[in-house]
Design a protein around this motif. Structure first.
Motif, short mmCIF file in Angstrom:
data_model
loop_
_atom_site.label_atom_id
_atom_site.label_comp_id
_atom_site.label_asym_id
_atom_site.label_seq_id
_atom_site.Cartn_x
_atom_site.Cartn_y
_atom_site.Cartn_z
N ALA A 1 0.83 -1.21 0.00
CA ALA A 1 0.00 0.00 0.00
C ALA A 1 0.86 1.26 0.00
O ALA A 1 0.33 2.35 0.06
CB ALA A 1 -0.92 0.00 1.22
N THR A 2 2.18 1.09 -0.05
CA THR A 2 3.07 2.25 0.08
C THR A 2 3.72 2.64 -1.23
O THR A 2 4.55 3.53 -1.25
CB THR A 2 4.17 1.93 1.11
N ALA A 3 3.37 1.98 -2.31
CA ALA A 3 4.00 2.29 -3.59
C ALA A 3 2.95 2.28 -4.70
O ALA A 3 1.89 1.69 -4.56
CB ALA A 3 5.10 1.28 -3.90
N ASP A 4 3.26 2.98 -5.78
CA ASP A 4 2.39 2.96 -6.95
C ASP A 4 2.59 1.63 -7.66
O ASP A 4 3.71 1.23 -7.95
CB ASP A 4 2.72 4.12 -7.89
N ASN A 5 1.48 0.96 -7.96
CA ASN A 5 1.56 -0.39 -8.49
C ASN A 5 0.70 -0.58 -9.73
O ASN A 5 -0.42 -0.08 -9.80
CB ASN A 5 1.09 -1.41 -7.43
N GLY A 6 1.24 -1.34 -10.68
CA GLY A 6 0.47 -1.80 -11.81
C GLY A 6 0.16 -3.27 -11.59
O GLY A 6 1.07 -4.09 -11.51
N LEU A 7 -1.11 -3.60 -11.40
CA LEU A 7 -1.53 -4.97 -11.08
C LEU A 7 -2.06 -5.64 -12.34
O LEU A 7 -2.95 -5.10 -13.01
CB LEU A 7 -2.60 -4.97 -10.00
N THR B 1 -8.47 2.16 -12.75
CA THR B 1 -7.77 2.81 -11.66
C THR B 1 -8.47 2.46 -10.36
O THR B 1 -9.65 2.77 -10.18
CB THR B 1 -7.75 4.34 -11.84
N LEU B 2 -7.75 1.79 -9.46
CA LEU B 2 -8.34 1.36 -8.20
C LEU B 2 -8.32 2.46 -7.16
O LEU B 2 -9.30 2.71 -6.46
CB LEU B 2 -7.61 0.13 -7.68
N ASP B 3 -7.16 3.12 -7.03
CA ASP B 3 -7.00 4.24 -6.11
C ASP B 3 -5.76 5.00 -6.52
O ASP B 3 -5.22 4.77 -7.61
CB ASP B 3 -6.91 3.75 -4.65
N ALA B 4 -5.29 5.91 -5.66
CA ALA B 4 -4.14 6.75 -6.00
C ALA B 4 -2.86 5.94 -6.19
O ALA B 4 -1.91 6.42 -6.80
CB ALA B 4 -3.94 7.80 -4.92
N HIS B 5 -2.84 4.72 -5.67
CA HIS B 5 -1.61 3.93 -5.70
C HIS B 5 -1.66 2.73 -6.63
O HIS B 5 -0.63 2.20 -7.01
CB HIS B 5 -1.28 3.43 -4.29
#
Length: 208
Positions: free
Chosen positions: A19-25, A88-92
């Motif tokens: 939850a602490t980094a920008d992620n591409g899932l 886009t799920l959220d800011a991250h």
């Protein structure tokens, strides 16, 4: 080499849940020919999906069979590489959706498409259960977590228990119903997958 690949995949999955980094899932939607994979990606993507659909021709007769079932007889195009969508799920976190081609002649693409995948949705046409066996086999071979979504084609003679038995599903694999044409229903499928992944990783952390 297999161990190194598995470790690298695990690291990517761990990072994807941070939850602490920008992620591409990355999530892959797989299943047999004509089960609704392209429809699901289109219905839920926030961008205009990239797709590689081509018109079905006489050259595909006897290869890309529609089986004469309602809804498939009118099928005039088919995916020849993959579909791609984004949410886009959220800011991250951003979710990237890949819809795999269902025809047997394109199955060689699947192993590469599974690389770096967080999890998968196996979309099933309950009238053609056998078309889903290969997808489940490959996911289990790669150790990729997945759920099964039973697409609504106007009713099924199979109960959930019968479908589980026919697909030889592990009791821990979720089975959900969906209508791939519905954005809300398709979103619920992805939510079910994310919840399943959270449960799996929580169990892994507890076992450490």
């Amino acid at each position: 080499m297999d161990s190194a690949i598995s470790d690298a995949t695990a690291e990517r999955r761990d990072a994807a849940l941070s939850a602490t980094a920008d992620n591409g899932l990355k999530i892959v939607v797989v299943g047999g020919f004509g089960v609704g994979k392209t429809t699901l990606v289109r219905s839920v993507s926030e961008i205009r999906p990239l797709n590689t659909e081509e018109t079905m021709t006489q050259a595909g007769r006897g290869i890309d069979e529609t089986g004469g079932l309602d809804g498939l007889r009118a099928k005039t195009s088919t995916t020849v590489a993959f579909d791609f969508g984004r949410i886009t799920l959220d800011a991250h976190n951003v979710l990237y959706l890949f819809g795999a081609p269902g025809q047997e002649r394109f199955w060689f693409l699947w192993d590469r498409l599974f690389s770096g995948t967080l999890g998968a949705v196996v979309l099933v046409d309950p009238r053609r259960i056998e078309d889903s066996w290969y997808a489940i086999d490959r996911l289990e071979h790669h150790g990729t977590p997945f759920i099964v979504a039973r697409n609504d084609f106007g009713g099924s003679a199979h109960t959930a228990a019968q479908l589980r038995e026919a697909l030889d599903l592990d009791p821990g694999v979720p089975l959900v119903d969906c209508d791939a044409r519905s954005r809300e229903s398709s979103k619920n499928v992805l939510i079910a997958l994310v919840e399943h992944l959270k449960t799996l990783y929580a169990a892994q952390e507890t076992a450490k």
